[in-house]
Design a protein around this motif. Structure first.
Motif, PDB file in Angstrom:
ATOM      1  N   GLN A   1      -0.281   2.052  -4.760  1.00  0.00           N
ATOM      2  CA  GLN A   1      -1.500   2.139  -3.519  1.00  0.00           C
ATOM      3  C   GLN A   1      -2.285   2.570  -4.054  1.00  0.00           C
ATOM      4  OE1 GLN A   1       0.677   2.870  -0.104  1.00  0.00           O
ATOM      5  NE2 GLN A   1       0.785   0.542   0.505  1.00  0.00           N
TER       6      GLN A   1
ATOM      7  N   LEU B   1     -11.660   7.903  -1.237  1.00  0.00           N
ATOM      8  CA  LEU B   1     -10.513   8.593   0.026  1.00  0.00           C
ATOM      9  C   LEU B   1     -11.574   9.447   1.020  1.00  0.00           C
ATOM     10  CD1 LEU B   1      -7.140   9.417  -2.317  1.00  0.00           C
ATOM     11  CD2 LEU B   1      -7.884   7.047  -0.482  1.00  0.00           C
TER      12      LEU B   1
ATOM     13  N   THR C   1      -6.331  10.731   5.562  1.00  0.00           N
ATOM     14  CA  THR C   1      -4.900  10.173   5.433  1.00  0.00           C
ATOM     15  C   THR C   1      -5.708   8.498   5.431  1.00  0.00           C
ATOM     16  OG1 THR C   1      -5.038  10.748   7.723  1.00  0.00           O
ATOM     17  CG2 THR C   1      -4.291  12.315   5.708  1.00  0.00           C
ATOM     18  N   ARG C   2      -4.339   8.320   5.327  1.00  0.00           N
ATOM     19  CA  ARG C   2      -4.094   6.732   5.857  1.00  0.00           C
ATOM     20  C   ARG C   2      -4.131   6.470   6.888  1.00  0.00           C
ATOM     21  NH1 ARG C   2       0.097   2.736   3.674  1.00  0.00           N
ATOM     22  NH2 ARG C   2      -1.141   0.630   3.576  1.00  0.00           N
ATOM     23  N   SER C   3      -4.186   7.621   8.346  1.00  0.00           N
ATOM     24  CA  SER C   3      -4.581   7.062   9.221  1.00  0.00           C
ATOM     25  C   SER C   3      -5.421   7.900  10.480  1.00  0.00           C
ATOM     26  CB  SER C   3      -2.730   8.231  10.413  1.00  0.00           C
ATOM     27  OG  SER C   3      -3.146   9.242   9.627  1.00  0.00           O
TER      28      SER C   3
ATOM     29  N   GLY D   1      -0.393   9.551   2.740  1.00  0.00           N
ATOM     30  CA  GLY D   1       0.123   8.791   3.482  1.00  0.00           C
ATOM     31  C   GLY D   1       0.405   7.358   2.756  1.00  0.00           C
ATOM     32  N   TYR D   2      -0.229   7.501   1.269  1.00  0.00           N
ATOM     33  CA  TYR D   2      -0.354   6.335   0.417  1.00  0.00           C
ATOM     34  C   TYR D   2       0.406   7.022  -0.539  1.00  0.00           C
ATOM     35  CZ  TYR D   2      -4.944   4.958   2.283  1.00  0.00           C
ATOM     36  OH  TYR D   2      -6.257   4.858   2.724  1.00  0.00           O
TER      37      TYR D   2
END
Length: 861
Positions: A265, A274, A306-308, A260-261
């Motif tokens: 970023q 991460l 993940t970003r979420s 998701g990045y």
């Protein structure tokens, strides 16, 4: 210059072949210096050996020729080392070396002729050994090129063989054949060694070329960076790079789909940012030693967030980026999403755990079913046996015999199903005893003879007289296999004969391999079903069950039993012309048993003792009480654990027979309570089990103090054998003859674990130190057996040989003859056995060690 311009360019295979030849020739000349010195010394020793037998002028001529050849080869070695173009001229140098080796071989061949022609038999033997050793030494020094070894060794060995055979005496003929056999073995060994050496040289050249190519690729890496970026744009995986500080300096566009990045970023961020703190700590520990030594990261699994906030599992492969001085400048690697694969693996693991739990539940269920089926069967068959000993009318006796026959048939079906289940679960164990081979086979034939007579079939036993009479093995399992195979042959043969052939195959002093063949003239087996014949519950077609009966488990159980005993089984068949089944099993040899009481003598023996029988079933209590009273025992009965404990606390018993599964105060609890109230008594407690039930809980029962078990339904003879084993001091007999036959053995020849005579001698020799010997030996053997599984997993044959030899030595110290024989057999066969066979042998050794430890505890207190 003209030659250089017109010379065609070498292909890659040609260059590789030339490099390989150059390395081989270089290895020859590297080893040549030591070989020439050894050759000179051996020439002087050989001349000294034959100086008194060979004419002086011939001896001097031979010494001059040998010295001249050695000198010439020395000069050749000096020239080679000075040659700057030795790699280009490798083929010429190789030929010169072969010529020199051939000349040396011819000189030594002449020496062989002189020694055999003029020397005495002793001198000839020593010369033969010396020349054989010289040829064996050439395996290492001349292994690089076969021509050099053959040119050197064949003239020597050929001259030796011819010289011995030309002498014309039996002794020389024997030495000639031995030399010929040695020549063959030496050639085979040389070819294997040469192949290994050549492969090693080729691998070394290949590694060197790979290193050169790797260095070249690192130099080109900087100029191909743009091309690399273009390729990563189309990759389905996340391609990345880090700088010297361990932060992302590049990330392909695939990263957005994975976590998701965007690539922008991630730049300047650490990969560990991460991950969760725990996962980051684990990955750091795994990667740190690789980074310190600049080694690649291979198939590293790690969980990223993940970003979420979701977790994905990535498979990482990366290479270190080094500068010209070898310092780490970063990493370049690929992340592959394997979350779906991990999910499937987790499902498989859960399914495997559930299957194991189901298998355990099945084993527990079979243990319960075994007890519930065999307990009433014990009552049926026991009461039938007791009734047959009473006055009966002919019709009543016939009806009763039908009941007993049907009960035994039902018991056979139950046993087959439970045996198959035990073997499938890996819980079947061997009971190793000394047995009489012909007697075991004869018992089976005697049992099956009535069925054969009903069909007018001939049962023919062809027993090789060379087979030893006494062997050590599981006679009961052997009898079970024979009964199945011969019973099948009778079942599927309408007319003709069934031939049982028994042969001894080549073996060792510690092992006797027996091959048994059962050949019939029956209906045969079609080709389409032969490949599935050993599958459980399988028969040739559905009509077989209706016409002949059976469960289809017999052959499957036979195969598992033979495998458990470390043997092999097979068959051949022609439809309509009969079938031939065979199996081979290796047994340990045993000393012959000269006198052994027969069944009638055993049942007529009397025992002077007091027994307690704890049995839930009233029928089984009455059967046990009747059998024991017929054997001379005083018997008290208890219906449950509570009653048993009351009688145990208030009485004194020589032996206890106890049902291992009771509703009130379950058997293991009662057993534990009995031991806690023992007051120093060492009363043997025998479990009355139902086959599968005992094996399923044997470790638990052993831990709480059970000494032995007797499987239901049991016979009076089986009960007498148990009493004879555990109450040797209270055995009496009706006649002096029986008393002599029943005396306690003094050695292991009858299948007992300990040679008591040997143990008594050790006690006399050691005096007070004897008390420390037994626990020290038991502890030593236990420690050695604990090391066996890991050595088998590593398949370390040297370690396995050491462990088996140590067990054999420790066993000999206390007269454990059979355990010593098994360990000695393992020492002899460790090079031939595979891991599966090794584990099977280890189970046998463990079984016999348990028996040895038990007998030592009983004998020595």
């Amino acid at each position: 210059m003209a030659l250089t311009e017109t010379k065609p360019a070498e292909s890659v295979p040609e260059q590789a072949a030339r490099s390989l030849l150059s390395e081989q020739v270089h290895l020859l000349y590297t080893n040549a210096g030591f070989g020439l010195l050894a050759n000179l010394l051996l020439t002087l020793f050989f001349a000294y050996l034959i100086q008194d037998q060979v004419p002086t002028y011939l001896l001097l001529a031979w010494i001059f020729a040998a010295a001249s050849t050695t000198l010439a080869r020395g000069l050749l070695l000096i020239r080679y080392r000075a040659d700057q173009q030795k790699e280009i001229r490798a083929d010429s140098w190789g030929q010169w070396f072969i010529y020199g080796s051939g000349a040396t071989g011819l000189i030594w061949g002449c020496g062989a002729l002189l020694a055999v022609s003029y020397g005495t038999l002793t001198t000839q033997s020593l010369a033969t050994l010396l020349l054989g050793g010289i040829c064996a030494g050439a395996v290492a020094t001349n292994a690089a090129i076969p021509g050099a070894f053959l040119a050197f060794s064949l003239p020597i060995l050929g001259a030796l063989v011819c010289a011995h055979f030309l002498q014309g005496t039996p002794d020389h003929a024997f030495m000639g054949w031995i030399t010929l056999l040695f020549t063959f073995i030496l050639l085979v060994s040389f070819l294997r060694y040469h192949r290994v050496l050549k492969d090693s040289i080729a691998q070394r050249i290949e590694i060197r070329a790979m290193l050169v190519a790797l260095k070249s690729s690192n130099q080109l890496l900087h100029s191909s960076e743009q091309r690399f970026r273009d390729v990563t744009m189309s990759s389905s995986d996340w391609v990345w790079e880090t700088d010297a500080t361990g932060r992302y300096s590049y990330a392909s566009g695939r990263v957005a789909e994975l976590i998701g990045y965007t690539p922008e970023q991630l730049l300047g961020r650490s990969p560990f940012a991460l991950m969760s703190p725990v996962e980051a700590f684990r990955v750091r520990r795994a990667v740190a030693p690789l980074l310190r030594s600049a080694r690649p990261i291979v198939d590293l699994e790690s969980w990223h967030l993940t970003r979420s906030g979701a977790a994905v599992c990535l498979l990482t492969n990366a290479l270190p980026l080094l500068d010209d001085s070898g310092r780490l400048q970063g990493l370049r690697g690929v992340h592959k999403n394997i979350s779906e694969r991990k999910r499937i693996e987790a499902q498989i693991l859960r399914a495997s755990s559930e299957a194991e739990a189901a298998n355990r539940a099945k084993s527990d269920f079979l243990a319960t079913v075994s007890h519930e089926l065999r307990t009433p069967m014990n009552g049926i068959l026991g009461m039938a046996d007791l009734l047959l000993d009473t006055p009966l009318e002919d019709e009543q006796r016939e009806f009763l015999q039908v009941i007993r026959h049907s009960g035994r048939a039902l018991l056979g079906i139950i046993d087959s199903i439970l045996d198959f289940s035990k073997a499938e679960a890996g819980k079947m164990e061997l009971d190793l005893v000394s047995f009489h081979l012909q007697r075991v086979i004869g018992d089976v034939l005697h049992l099956l003879a009535p069925k054969a007579n009903e069909r007018s079939l001939q049962l023919i036993l062809d027993l090789d007289p060379a087979c030893p009479k006494q062997l050590v093995g599981d006679a009961g399992r052997l009898r079970q296999v024979l009964t199945n195979l011969i019973g099948n042959a009778i079942k599927f043969t309408q007319q003709g004969e069934i031939v049982i052939r028994v042969r001894q195959l080549p073996g060792t002093d510690q092992q006797v391999t027996v091959r048994v063949t059962i050949q019939d003239t029956g209906i045969g087996i079609s080709e389409e079903v032969q490949k599935r014949l050993f599958q459980p519950f399988y028969q040739a077609d559905s009509s077989i069950t209706r016409r002949y009966g059976g469960t289809g488990l017999g052959l499957a159980i036979c195969r598992q039993l033979i495998s458990l005993m470390g043997g092999e089984i097979g068959f051949s068949s022609v439809p309509g012309a009969g079938s031939t089944f065979w199996f081979e099993i290796a047994f340990a040899p045993a000393q012959p048993i000269h006198s052994q009481p027969n069944a009638a003598a055993q049942t007529s023996r009397l025992f002077n003792g007091h027994a307690l029988v704890v049995e839930v079933s009233e029928a089984n209590r009455r059967i046990a009480q009747t059998f024991l009273r017929q054997l001379g025992m005083v018997v008290d009965l208890a219906a449950d654990g509570k009653e048993a404990l009351e009688k145990w606390r208030n009485g004194t018993y020589d032996i206890v027979f106890m049902d291992c599964q009771m509703q009130e105060m379950e058997g293991s609890h009662t057993l534990s309570e009995m031991r806690s109230y023992a007051d120093g008594r060492q009363t043997p407690i025998i479990g009355l089990t139902a086959g599968m039930g005992y094996e399923a809980h044997s470790q638990h029962f052993t831990a709480t103090g059970l000494d032995d078990h007797l499987s239901k339904p049991y016979t009076r003879n089986a009960l007498a054998a148990t009493l004879d084993h555990w109450l040797p001091s209270v055995v009496t007999a009706g006649t002096a003859e029986n008393e002599q036959a029943c005396s306690t053995p003094t050695s292991g020849a009858d299948g007992s674990a300990i040679n008591r005579q040997k143990l008594a001698e050790m006690r006399t020799e050691l005096g007070e130190d004897f008390n420390q010997l037994i626990p020290a030996v038991i502890t030593s053997i236990e420690t050695l057996l604990e090391q066996f599984p890991s050595a088998i997993d590593r398949f370390d044959r040297n370690e396995l040989t050491r462990l088996a030899h140590s067990i054999k030595s420790a066993s000999d110290n206390v007269g454990a003859n059979q355990l010593s024989l098994l360990a000695g057999s393992l020492v002899e066969e460790v090079e031939q056995l595979d891991q599966h066979a090794m584990r099977a042998r280890l189970r046998v050794v463990n079984t016999w060690f348990i028996r040895t430890r038990r007998d030592l505890d009983r004998i020595c207190g």
